[in-house]
Design a protein around this motif. Sequence first.
Motif, PDB file in Angstrom:
ATOM      1  N   SER A 134       0.859  -1.176   0.000  1.00 32.05           N
ATOM      2  CA  SER A 134       0.000   0.000   0.000  1.00 32.05           C
ATOM      3  C   SER A 134       0.891   1.221   0.000  1.00 32.05           C
ATOM      4  CB  SER A 134      -0.897   0.005   1.239  1.00 32.05           C
ATOM      5  OG  SER A 134      -1.744  -1.106   1.217  1.00 32.05           O
ATOM      6  N   GLY A 135       0.334   2.339  -0.409  1.00 32.37           N
ATOM      7  CA  GLY A 135       1.151   3.542  -0.430  1.00 32.37           C
ATOM      8  C   GLY A 135       0.325   4.796  -0.579  1.00 32.37           C
ATOM      9  N   THR A 136       1.037   5.900  -0.653  1.00 32.02           N
ATOM     10  CA  THR A 136       0.425   7.211  -0.788  1.00 32.02           C
ATOM     11  C   THR A 136       1.155   7.993  -1.863  1.00 32.02           C
ATOM     12  OG1 THR A 136      -0.163   7.225   1.560  1.00 32.02           O
ATOM     13  CG2 THR A 136      -0.151   9.358   0.435  1.00 32.02           C
ATOM     14  N   ILE A 137       0.390   8.658  -2.708  1.00 30.75           N
ATOM     15  CA  ILE A 137       0.952   9.597  -3.665  1.00 30.75           C
ATOM     16  C   ILE A 137       0.489  10.976  -3.232  1.00 30.75           C
ATOM     17  CG2 ILE A 137       0.978  10.398  -6.053  1.00 30.75           C
ATOM     18  CD1 ILE A 137       0.596   7.457  -6.861  1.00 30.75           C
ATOM     19  N   THR A 138       1.454  11.834  -2.962  1.00 29.77           N
ATOM     20  CA  THR A 138       1.169  13.192  -2.531  1.00 29.77           C
ATOM     21  C   THR A 138       1.454  14.138  -3.687  1.00 29.77           C
ATOM     22  OG1 THR A 138       1.791  12.633  -0.263  1.00 29.77           O
ATOM     23  CG2 THR A 138       1.717  14.978  -0.822  1.00 29.77           C
ATOM     24  N   VAL A 139       0.470  14.954  -4.025  1.00 23.51           N
ATOM     25  CA  VAL A 139       0.631  15.963  -5.072  1.00 23.51           C
ATOM     26  C   VAL A 139       1.030  17.260  -4.378  1.00 23.51           C
ATOM     27  CG1 VAL A 139      -0.465  17.189  -6.986  1.00 23.51           C
ATOM     28  CG2 VAL A 139      -1.183  14.839  -6.425  1.00 23.51           C
ATOM     29  N   LEU A 140       2.223  17.765  -4.714  1.00 23.08           N
ATOM     30  CA  LEU A 140       2.743  18.995  -4.112  1.00 23.08           C
ATOM     31  C   LEU A 140       2.708  20.131  -5.116  1.00 23.08           C
ATOM     32  CD1 LEU A 140       5.930  17.488  -2.423  1.00 23.08           C
ATOM     33  CD2 LEU A 140       3.793  18.081  -1.289  1.00 23.08           C
ATOM     34  N   ASP A 141       2.479  21.334  -4.626  1.00 29.26           N
ATOM     35  CA  ASP A 141       2.511  22.511  -5.483  1.00 29.26           C
ATOM     36  C   ASP A 141       3.973  22.818  -5.830  1.00 29.26           C
ATOM     37  OD1 ASP A 141       1.502  24.631  -6.917  1.00 29.26           O
ATOM     38  OD2 ASP A 141       1.299  25.955  -5.189  1.00 29.26           O
ATOM     39  N   GLN A 142       4.180  23.834  -6.646  1.00 29.85           N
ATOM     40  CA  GLN A 142       5.520  24.148  -7.127  1.00 29.85           C
ATOM     41  C   GLN A 142       6.486  24.522  -6.019  1.00 29.85           C
ATOM     42  OE1 GLN A 142       4.742  27.131 -10.012  1.00 29.85           O
ATOM     43  NE2 GLN A 142       4.061  28.659  -8.543  1.00 29.85           N
ATOM     44  N   ASP A 143       5.985  24.939  -4.848  1.00 28.43           N
ATOM     45  CA  ASP A 143       6.883  25.244  -3.738  1.00 28.43           C
ATOM     46  C   ASP A 143       7.420  23.964  -3.076  1.00 28.43           C
ATOM     47  OD1 ASP A 143       4.760  24.258  -2.224  1.00 28.43           O
ATOM     48  OD2 ASP A 143       4.314  26.174  -1.250  1.00 28.43           O
ATOM     49  N   MET A 144       6.909  22.819  -3.505  1.00 33.59           N
ATOM     50  CA  MET A 144       7.290  21.488  -3.023  1.00 33.59           C
ATOM     51  C   MET A 144       7.010  21.282  -1.535  1.00 33.59           C
ATOM     52  SD  MET A 144      10.499  20.449  -5.423  1.00 33.59           S
ATOM     53  CE  MET A 144      10.450  18.797  -4.809  1.00 33.59           C
ATOM     54  N   GLU A 145       6.106  22.111  -0.971  1.00 35.07           N
ATOM     55  CA  GLU A 145       5.713  21.974   0.427  1.00 35.07           C
ATOM     56  C   GLU A 145       4.197  21.910   0.583  1.00 35.07           C
ATOM     57  OE1 GLU A 145       7.496  24.918   2.933  1.00 35.07           O
ATOM     58  OE2 GLU A 145       9.518  24.464   2.221  1.00 35.07           O
ATOM     59  N   THR A 146       3.481  22.689  -0.223  1.00 30.90           N
ATOM     60  CA  THR A 146       2.022  22.753  -0.120  1.00 30.90           C
ATOM     61  C   THR A 146       1.406  21.489  -0.711  1.00 30.90           C
ATOM     62  OG1 THR A 146       2.104  25.154  -0.351  1.00 30.90           O
ATOM     63  CG2 THR A 146      -0.032  24.089  -0.704  1.00 30.90           C
ATOM     64  N   ILE A 147       0.664  20.755   0.130  1.00 24.90           N
ATOM     65  CA  ILE A 147       0.006  19.541  -0.330  1.00 24.90           C
ATOM     66  C   ILE A 147      -1.293  19.926  -1.038  1.00 24.90           C
ATOM     67  CG2 ILE A 147      -1.133  17.403   0.371  1.00 24.90           C
ATOM     68  CD1 ILE A 147       0.897  17.242   2.676  1.00 24.90           C
TER      69      ILE A 147
END
Length: 148
Positions: free
Chosen positions: A93-106
């Motif tokens: 199992s896993g998680t894919i996190t989509v980050l904004d261009q600042d690479m911090e904002t989820i």
Amino acid sequence: MPTEELFGAYHFLLEVSGITPDQKTIIGGFKSMSGMTSETEIIEFKQGNDRVVRKKPGRTTYSNIVLERGYTATDDLWKWRKNVEDGIIDRRSGTITVLDQDMETIVKQYNFYEGFVSKWYVPEMSGEESAMAIEKIEIAVEKIELVS
């Protein structure tokens, strides 16, 4: 009228379950993601003398998740794929996190279940080109859910 916050230039972070059930390991960042789709089959049926065809939802299937990144020296994905090639059932199992261009904002997070690496693409490489070599994997999954 509510305003929607628009995001751009996404980055994707992949985490998969590790050796112990409570452990998740960050595999790395990816430049693109596709295949986050689900489809439910339609079952058609007729009731009694009704001349109208009724429809109800059947089984739901999920497409393979495709992730691409610059070729790296890490071999976590290769080891996971190699287990499958060697006949070892290695579902994670896993998680894919989509980050904004600042690479911090989820922006969004998706969990997947019972996944395994079904394809691994070794990038084409040439000593005469300066383009980045792109590694691509496909993860076959049984279920995807939106977390946030």
